[in-house]
Design a protein around this motif. Structure first.
Motif, PDB file in Angstrom:
ATOM      1  N   TYR A 110       0.467   7.857  10.368  1.00 17.92           N
ATOM      2  CA  TYR A 110       1.604   6.837   9.886  1.00 17.92           C
ATOM      3  C   TYR A 110       2.445   7.911   9.286  1.00 17.92           C
ATOM      4  CZ  TYR A 110       3.543   3.757   6.063  1.00 17.92           C
ATOM      5  OH  TYR A 110       4.357   2.862   5.598  1.00 17.92           O
ATOM      6  N   ASP A 139      -7.036   4.998   4.808  1.00 12.55           N
ATOM      7  CA  ASP A 139      -5.941   4.058   4.790  1.00 12.55           C
ATOM      8  C   ASP A 139      -6.351   2.828   5.819  1.00 12.55           C
ATOM      9  OD1 ASP A 139      -3.724   2.313   5.187  1.00 12.55           O
ATOM     10  OD2 ASP A 139      -2.202   4.044   5.302  1.00 12.55           O
ATOM     11  N   ARG A 178       4.441  -7.854  -1.083  1.00 12.68           N
ATOM     12  CA  ARG A 178       4.401  -6.516  -1.386  1.00 12.68           C
ATOM     13  C   ARG A 178       3.068  -6.545  -2.219  1.00 12.68           C
ATOM     14  NH1 ARG A 178       4.878  -4.454   1.663  1.00 12.68           N
ATOM     15  NH2 ARG A 178       5.329  -2.276   0.868  1.00 12.68           N
ATOM     16  N   THR A 206      -4.251  -3.549   2.462  1.00 12.52           N
ATOM     17  CA  THR A 206      -3.045  -4.196   2.098  1.00 12.52           C
ATOM     18  C   THR A 206      -2.997  -5.716   2.590  1.00 12.52           C
ATOM     19  OG1 THR A 206      -0.315  -3.945   2.621  1.00 12.52           O
ATOM     20  CG2 THR A 206      -2.124  -3.488   4.409  1.00 12.52           C
ATOM     21  N   SER A 238      -0.229  -6.572   3.601  1.00 17.42           N
ATOM     22  CA  SER A 238       0.958  -7.030   4.584  1.00 17.42           C
ATOM     23  C   SER A 238       0.518  -7.258   6.088  1.00 17.42           C
ATOM     24  CB  SER A 238       1.766  -5.613   4.595  1.00 17.42           C
ATOM     25  OG  SER A 238       2.294  -5.391   3.305  1.00 17.42           O
ATOM     26  N   LYS A 239      -0.529  -7.193   6.576  1.00 20.79           N
ATOM     27  CA  LYS A 239      -1.332  -7.197   7.865  1.00 20.79           C
ATOM     28  C   LYS A 239      -2.056  -8.441   7.937  1.00 20.79           C
ATOM     29  CE  LYS A 239       1.055  -3.213   7.959  1.00 20.79           C
ATOM     30  NZ  LYS A 239       2.630  -3.108   8.364  1.00 20.79           N
ATOM     31  N   SER A 286       0.710  -1.177   0.067  1.00 24.73           N
ATOM     32  CA  SER A 286      -0.031   0.040   0.030  1.00 24.73           C
ATOM     33  C   SER A 286       0.808   1.375  -0.121  1.00 24.73           C
ATOM     34  CB  SER A 286      -0.966   0.146   1.305  1.00 24.73           C
ATOM     35  OG  SER A 286      -0.481  -0.090   2.313  1.00 24.73           O
ATOM     36  N   ASP A 287       2.133   1.002   0.361  1.00 27.21           N
ATOM     37  CA  ASP A 287       3.170   2.202   0.328  1.00 27.21           C
ATOM     38  C   ASP A 287       3.061   2.803  -1.163  1.00 27.21           C
ATOM     39  OD1 ASP A 287       3.554   2.450   3.107  1.00 27.21           O
ATOM     40  OD2 ASP A 287       5.714   1.451   2.815  1.00 27.21           O
ATOM     41  N   TYR A 336      -5.358  -1.418   8.792  1.00 31.67           N
ATOM     42  CA  TYR A 336      -5.528  -2.363   9.702  1.00 31.67           C
ATOM     43  C   TYR A 336      -6.752  -2.716   9.966  1.00 31.67           C
ATOM     44  CZ  TYR A 336      -0.558  -1.009  10.638  1.00 31.67           C
ATOM     45  OH  TYR A 336       0.617  -0.931  10.408  1.00 31.67           O
TER      46      TYR A 336
HETATM   47  N1  PMP Z   1      -0.460   2.317   6.002  1.00 36.52           N
HETATM   48  C1  PMP Z   1      -0.201   2.163   7.203  1.00 36.52           C
HETATM   49  C2  PMP Z   1      -0.962   2.861   8.571  1.00 36.52           C
HETATM   50  C3  PMP Z   1       0.910   1.671   7.662  1.00 36.52           C
HETATM   51  O1  PMP Z   1       1.141   1.434   9.099  1.00 36.52           O
HETATM   52  C4  PMP Z   1       1.587   0.874   6.927  1.00 36.52           C
HETATM   53  C5  PMP Z   1       2.715  -0.113   7.145  1.00 36.52           C
HETATM   54  N2  PMP Z   1       3.817   0.466   7.278  1.00 36.52           N
HETATM   55  C6  PMP Z   1       1.177   0.993   5.311  1.00 36.52           C
HETATM   56  C7  PMP Z   1       0.207   1.684   5.135  1.00 36.52           C
HETATM   57  C8  PMP Z   1       2.084   0.169   4.404  1.00 36.52           C
HETATM   58  O2  PMP Z   1       2.042  -1.148   4.342  1.00 36.52           O
HETATM   59  P1  PMP Z   1       2.375  -1.889   3.076  1.00 36.52           P
HETATM   60  O3  PMP Z   1       3.248  -1.039   2.003  1.00 36.52           O
HETATM   61  O4  PMP Z   1       3.242  -2.917   3.674  1.00 36.52           O
HETATM   62  O5  PMP Z   1       1.245  -2.275   2.344  1.00 36.52           O
END
Ligand code: PMP
Length: 356
Positions: free
Chosen positions: A111, A183, A220, A209, A211-212, A86-87, A186
């Motif tokens: 963030y 965003d 990624r 994302t 990632s979590k 998501s970054d 979480y």
């Molecule tokens: N948004 C928030 C609020 C986050 O904490 C994070 C993790 N660092 C991200 C986006 C980005 O996560 P990612 O690029 O792994 O999807």
């Protein structure tokens, strides 16, 4: 003049430590302690027999993955934009939606990548203070004149506090002249998603994302869901920058992961259960924390220094996250790991607290 005078200098985002040692309990970047779905392993095995596919460029729209995400969330594939975490998605969003003039608003405690992108893209911004209980105040985001946009995580990071969707709706409704991005990195750990609001507000965009909650930070994958029109603008900018960002393994394995909803729900449920237990233990040890809705807890001890706690935990090979910033310097952000990891944290805290 030297070449260095012409260099674009920026202050980069600082990510959490990536330790080299083994036997570390790593609770500093909100990764998921559980492996991906067994379906992902199966998909990897199948991919192994089709290595010839790597000769070709991948689909520019990551189509199979975008379709699977769309299906999971009841959207059309044209409403989904996929990126390298998501970054990557958020960076493209800043460039597409927030560079049109006016100020960008986001909370002062949030963030820490947001101010970095704003600076990178020369977007003027205002960091709006959270209230004294770390809440995002709706009224601070209303009647603010011509804005570049609004962005915040829900639940917010690093506080773990969720804002009710009804309040976010007021912000989207009150700002038809700019894009509002939620965003939701979480949201799957007990938060309430804003996705249902998309049908009503064409200025709203939701970013999530893998990632979590989807246990794949290493692959990624991130995505945005919004109106087809908005996603179209986002793709125009992305394709003007770098077309083939999503590699084939990510597309294939990500598709397998999102299709296994049962596994996703089970692992999220486990983390929420562990969080409930861990919070009870934190309270017993005298810690204070906002009610968490993410896969981490933001806690401080009223009598103990955050810095000392951080260092002592690190000595015991437990890494959490701390920022030496006004208002939050005494807090630790602790990712929820497995039951075993969290029992080790509690044991370490029991040993550390009397001595500092
Ligand atoms: N948004 C928030 C609020 C986050 O904490 C994070 C993790 N660092 C991200 C986006 C980005 O996560 P990612 O690029 O792994 O999807």
């Amino acid at each position: 003049m030297s070449w260095e005078d012409k260099v674009r200098r920026v202050v980069p985002y600082v990510a959490g430590e990536q330790p080299k040692e083994r036997d570390i309990i790593k609770l500093n970047t909100n990764e998921n302690p559980y492996p991906p779905s067994p379906q992902v392993l199966q998909a990897a095995k199948e991919l192994e027999t089709q290595m010839d596919r790597l000769r070709l460029y991948p689909d520019m729209n990551a189509a199979p993955l975008a379709e699977a995400i769309a299906q999971r969330y009841g959207a059309s594939p044209e409403q989904v934009f996929v990126g390298v975490g998501s970054d990557d998605v958020l960076a493209m969003c800043f460039l597409t939606f927030f560079t049109g003039g006016g100020k960008l608003l986001f909370p002062d405690i949030t963030y820490s990548f947001y101010p970095v992108w704003a600076q990178l893209f020369n977007i003027p911004y205002e960091e709006v203070p959270l209230d004294d209980q770390f809440r995002i105040r709706t009224e601070d985001y209303l009647n603010r004149g011509e804005l570049a946009g609004i962005i915040f995580p829900n639940p917010n990071a690093p506080t773990s506090l969720a804002k009710p969707v009804a309040e976010i709706e007021q912000i989207a409704a009150g700002n038809p002249g700019c894009v509002v991005i939620i965003d939701e990195a979480y949201v799957d750990f007990a938060g309430e998603s804003c996705l249902p609001l998309l049908a009503k507000y064409d200025n709203l965009l939701v970013v999530q994302t893998f990632s979590k909650s989807r246990t794949m930070a290493g692959l990624r994958i991130g995505y945005a869901i919004g109106s087809a029109k908005m996603i179209g603008y986002l793709k125009d900018v992305k394709f003007s920058f770098n077309s083939y960002t999503m590699n084939l393994p990510s597309i294939v394995l990500g598709t397998a992961q999102i299709r296994d909803d049962a596994y996703f729900l089970e692992t999220c449920g486990r983390i929420v259960k562990t969080r409930t237990w861990f919070c009870g233990e934190l309270s017993r040890l005298g810690f204070e924390y906002p009610e968490p809705s993410a896969n981490f807890v933001f806690a401080k001890h009223p009598e103990k220094s955050g810095e000392a706690l951080f260092k002592k935990l690190r000595e015991k090979k437990i890494i959490v996250r701390r920022w030496s910033r006004p208002r939050i310097g005494e807090y630790l952000r602790i990712t929820i790991g497995t039951d075993e990891q969290m029992r080790a944290v509690v044991k370490a805290l029991e040993e550390i607290l009397p001595g500092i």
